[in-house]
Design a protein around this motif. Structure first.
Motif, PDB file in Angstrom:
ATOM      1  N   SER A  39       0.842  -1.198   0.000  1.00 41.87           N
ATOM      2  CA  SER A  39       0.000   0.000   0.000  1.00 41.87           C
ATOM      3  C   SER A  39       0.877   1.247   0.000  1.00 41.87           C
ATOM      4  O   SER A  39       1.930   1.290   0.657  1.00 41.87           O
ATOM      5  CB  SER A  39      -0.903   0.008   1.231  1.00 41.87           C
ATOM      6  OG  SER A  39      -1.526   1.266   1.399  1.00 41.87           O
ATOM      7  N   ALA A  40       0.440   2.262  -0.687  1.00 45.49           N
ATOM      8  CA  ALA A  40       1.194   3.517  -0.730  1.00 45.49           C
ATOM      9  C   ALA A  40       0.990   4.347   0.523  1.00 45.49           C
ATOM     10  O   ALA A  40       1.771   5.265   0.802  1.00 45.49           O
ATOM     11  CB  ALA A  40       0.772   4.329  -1.956  1.00 45.49           C
ATOM     12  N   THR A  90       0.899   0.754   6.378  1.00 47.93           N
ATOM     13  CA  THR A  90       1.796  -0.369   6.624  1.00 47.93           C
ATOM     14  C   THR A  90       0.989  -1.668   6.555  1.00 47.93           C
ATOM     15  O   THR A  90      -0.249  -1.651   6.616  1.00 47.93           O
ATOM     16  CB  THR A  90       2.455  -0.272   8.008  1.00 47.93           C
ATOM     17  OG1 THR A  90       1.473  -0.547   9.017  1.00 47.93           O
ATOM     18  CG2 THR A  90       3.064   1.107   8.238  1.00 47.93           C
ATOM     19  N   PRO A  91       1.664  -2.817   6.451  1.00 50.20           N
ATOM     20  CA  PRO A  91       0.928  -4.090   6.452  1.00 50.20           C
ATOM     21  C   PRO A  91       0.051  -4.266   7.690  1.00 50.20           C
ATOM     22  O   PRO A  91      -1.057  -4.806   7.600  1.00 50.20           O
ATOM     23  CB  PRO A  91       2.043  -5.140   6.412  1.00 50.20           C
ATOM     24  CG  PRO A  91       3.197  -4.449   5.767  1.00 50.20           C
ATOM     25  CD  PRO A  91       3.114  -3.027   6.223  1.00 50.20           C
ATOM     26  N   PHE A  92       0.534  -3.797   8.843  1.00 47.90           N
ATOM     27  CA  PHE A  92      -0.230  -3.989  10.071  1.00 47.90           C
ATOM     28  C   PHE A  92      -1.419  -3.034  10.145  1.00 47.90           C
ATOM     29  O   PHE A  92      -2.459  -3.371  10.716  1.00 47.90           O
ATOM     30  CB  PHE A  92       0.682  -3.821  11.284  1.00 47.90           C
ATOM     31  CG  PHE A  92       1.895  -4.719  11.253  1.00 47.90           C
ATOM     32  CD1 PHE A  92       1.846  -5.970  10.656  1.00 47.90           C
ATOM     33  CD2 PHE A  92       3.098  -4.310  11.820  1.00 47.90           C
ATOM     34  CE1 PHE A  92       2.961  -6.807  10.613  1.00 47.90           C
ATOM     35  CE2 PHE A  92       4.218  -5.124  11.794  1.00 47.90           C
ATOM     36  CZ  PHE A  92       4.148  -6.379  11.180  1.00 47.90           C
ATOM     37  N   GLN A  93      -1.277  -1.850   9.579  1.00 50.70           N
ATOM     38  CA  GLN A  93      -2.422  -0.943   9.490  1.00 50.70           C
ATOM     39  C   GLN A  93      -3.511  -1.531   8.587  1.00 50.70           C
ATOM     40  O   GLN A  93      -4.705  -1.430   8.889  1.00 50.70           O
ATOM     41  CB  GLN A  93      -1.972   0.421   8.972  1.00 50.70           C
ATOM     42  CG  GLN A  93      -1.165   1.218   9.978  1.00 50.70           C
ATOM     43  CD  GLN A  93      -0.525   2.454   9.373  1.00 50.70           C
ATOM     44  OE1 GLN A  93      -0.364   2.559   8.145  1.00 50.70           O
ATOM     45  NE2 GLN A  93      -0.142   3.401  10.226  1.00 50.70           N
ATOM     46  N   ARG A  94      -3.094  -2.145   7.502  1.00 49.48           N
ATOM     47  CA  ARG A  94      -4.078  -2.786   6.611  1.00 49.48           C
ATOM     48  C   ARG A  94      -4.775  -3.936   7.336  1.00 49.48           C
ATOM     49  O   ARG A  94      -5.992  -4.122   7.190  1.00 49.48           O
ATOM     50  CB  ARG A  94      -3.384  -3.304   5.346  1.00 49.48           C
ATOM     51  CG  ARG A  94      -2.828  -2.215   4.459  1.00 49.48           C
ATOM     52  CD  ARG A  94      -2.086  -2.801   3.268  1.00 49.48           C
ATOM     53  NE  ARG A  94      -2.993  -3.171   2.180  1.00 49.48           N
ATOM     54  CZ  ARG A  94      -2.592  -3.725   1.037  1.00 49.48           C
ATOM     55  NH1 ARG A  94      -1.312  -3.998   0.856  1.00 49.48           N
ATOM     56  NH2 ARG A  94      -3.460  -4.012   0.100  1.00 49.48           N
ATOM     57  N   ASP A  95      -4.024  -4.711   8.107  1.00 48.91           N
ATOM     58  CA  ASP A  95      -4.640  -5.795   8.878  1.00 48.91           C
ATOM     59  C   ASP A  95      -5.699  -5.246   9.825  1.00 48.91           C
ATOM     60  O   ASP A  95      -6.818  -5.771   9.893  1.00 48.91           O
ATOM     61  CB  ASP A  95      -3.574  -6.532   9.691  1.00 48.91           C
ATOM     62  CG  ASP A  95      -2.695  -7.439   8.843  1.00 48.91           C
ATOM     63  OD1 ASP A  95      -2.945  -7.555   7.626  1.00 48.91           O
ATOM     64  OD2 ASP A  95      -1.759  -8.035   9.407  1.00 48.91           O
TER      65      ASP A  95
END
Length: 409
Positions: free
Chosen positions: A37-38, A41-46
């Protein structure tokens, strides 16, 4: 850069996180690869996927201790989850951990709970005994890896390794073929966990990272506090009853000394907010000592530590255990609660039996293709359907199928 936090120094890397925190830039990825994602972070998307899931919304109408009939101001699974998340973020902030990952694990930890809390889980566990039983933690994993069907490219939420690891192991590592459950009792590892681990290994023999450990102890802090609160407001216990507790009793005396004329409602709130504060501060102090002793330089050092690092002091652990025993005796197992839970168990078992006899009575896709399923697959589908129900939906299904109103009062 080194930050000083109370009794310890925390080495902070370029990410702004502690050296022993999970660095989102170094995530081990997802089962199905996705473009980065631009903006997140991966954890924010989770975290965002968890919050926007159907399973998260259903927590609003799932029992924590008291069923919906008993009042709409008691905790539900959703309000409990939000409280756990708030406490977990505070702990993550104290140690410069990744707050988004910590929050994601906290928000997802109760996804697999059945309607009517542990009563529904006991009923499903009995019905599935021949096929490994039912475990709400394993069901949480099933939901986020298979049952949430929202995305075009994959089933589930396709969460990152770190979030899935935290979901599965937040209560500790899985030892051999036995997993540490919420109550500390070792039981056979649930098959859904073993099946997924064969596809995406989650290092089941090691502890989880500090983010997951923070979420786990926040669960203990939240329910030990708010179940006292709800028990007091429900009239199952009185303020005089908690005087016998080392922690809550000491706080009660402190509040009365400072506010001798305070009304009961405000007294209860003062006790509960101080209860959380004392537990959180004890965890921070104790964990700081653990980290100072171990001096981990990475999240893997934490995984390999051989012990839980985010923990209570021995004295506070004893006080928490005392509170837990008090809650079991005076709240969870009091007759007014147990009579409702027995009826809830009977209702879930009756629903299970009816769908086993007539799987075509399940709605929509749940009934699709059931004629071609083997016995174990059918049992699993019924359990998936039932465990996903809210309390209110389960009641409505019972009324639809049996033309009767359950007595949950």
């Amino acid at each position: 850069m080194v930050l000083t936090h109370r009794s310890m120094e925390i080495a902070v890397g370029p990410s702004g996180l502690a050296s022993f925190a999970e660095d989102p830039r170094l995530s081990r990825g997802r089962l199905v690869a996705e473009p980065a994602s631009a903006t997140r972070t991966p954890f924010q998307r989770d975290r965002d996927r968890i919050v926007h899931s159907a399973a998260f919304r259903r927590l609003k109408h799932k029992t924590q201790v008291f069923v919906p009939y008993e009042g709409d101001y008691y905790r539900t699974r959703l309000t409990h989850t939000i409280e756990v998340s708030q406490i977990a973020r505070a702990l993550a902030r104290a140690f410069r951990l990744d707050e988004d990952l910590t929050e994601a694990v906290a928000l997802v930890h109760d996804f697999g709970h059945t309607p009517f809390g542990h009563a529904g889980e006991r009923a499903l566990d009995r019905k599935m005994a021949a096929f490994g039983g039912f475990d709400h933690n394993a069901q949480s994993l099933r939901i986020v890896t298979a049952l949430e069907c929202r995305y075009a490219d994959f089933d589930g939420l396709n969460l990152s390794f770190e979030t899935l690891e935290g979901l599965v192991k937040h209560n500790g590592p899985i030892l051999g073929r036995h997993a540490a459950a919420d109550d500390g009792v070792l039981r056979p590892v649930a098959r859904p966990i073993l099946d997924f681990n064969a596809v995406m290994p989650l290092a089941l023999d090691r502890f989880a990272d500090l983010e997951a450990q923070a979420a786990a102890i926040s669960d203990d802090i939240a329910y030990n506090t708010h179940d006292l609160d709800d028990g007091l407001r429900a009239g199952l216990i009185e303020l005089a009853d908690i005087e016998e507790l080392d922690l809550a009793g000491d706080i009660l005396r402190e509040v009365r000394a400072k506010y001798p004329a305070l009304d009961p409602a405000r007294t209860i709130h003062e006790i509960m907010r101080r209860h959380i504060t004392r537990l959180v501060e004890d965890v921070i102090t104790t964990t700081a000592k653990e980290l100072e002793d171990l001096r981990p330089q990475s999240a893997d050092d934490v995984r390999n530590a051989g012990r839980q690092l985010v923990r209570f002091s021995p004295q506070m652990e004893a006080a928490v255990g005392q509170t837990r025993r008090f809650l079991f005796a005076r709240v969870y197992r009091c007759e007014s609660v147990m009579s409702v839970m027995r009826e809830a168990e009977r209702m879930v078992e009756a629903l299970f039996d009816r769908f086993h006899e007539r799987p075509d009575l399940m709605p929509g896709d749940w009934a699709s293709g059931v004629d071609g399923l083997g016995e174990e697959q059918l049992i699993r589908r019924i359990a998936d359907y039932l465990s996903g129900m809210t309390d209110t939906y389960a009641i409505n299904e019972y009324e639809r199928l049996f033309d009767a109103v359950p007595h949950l009062r």
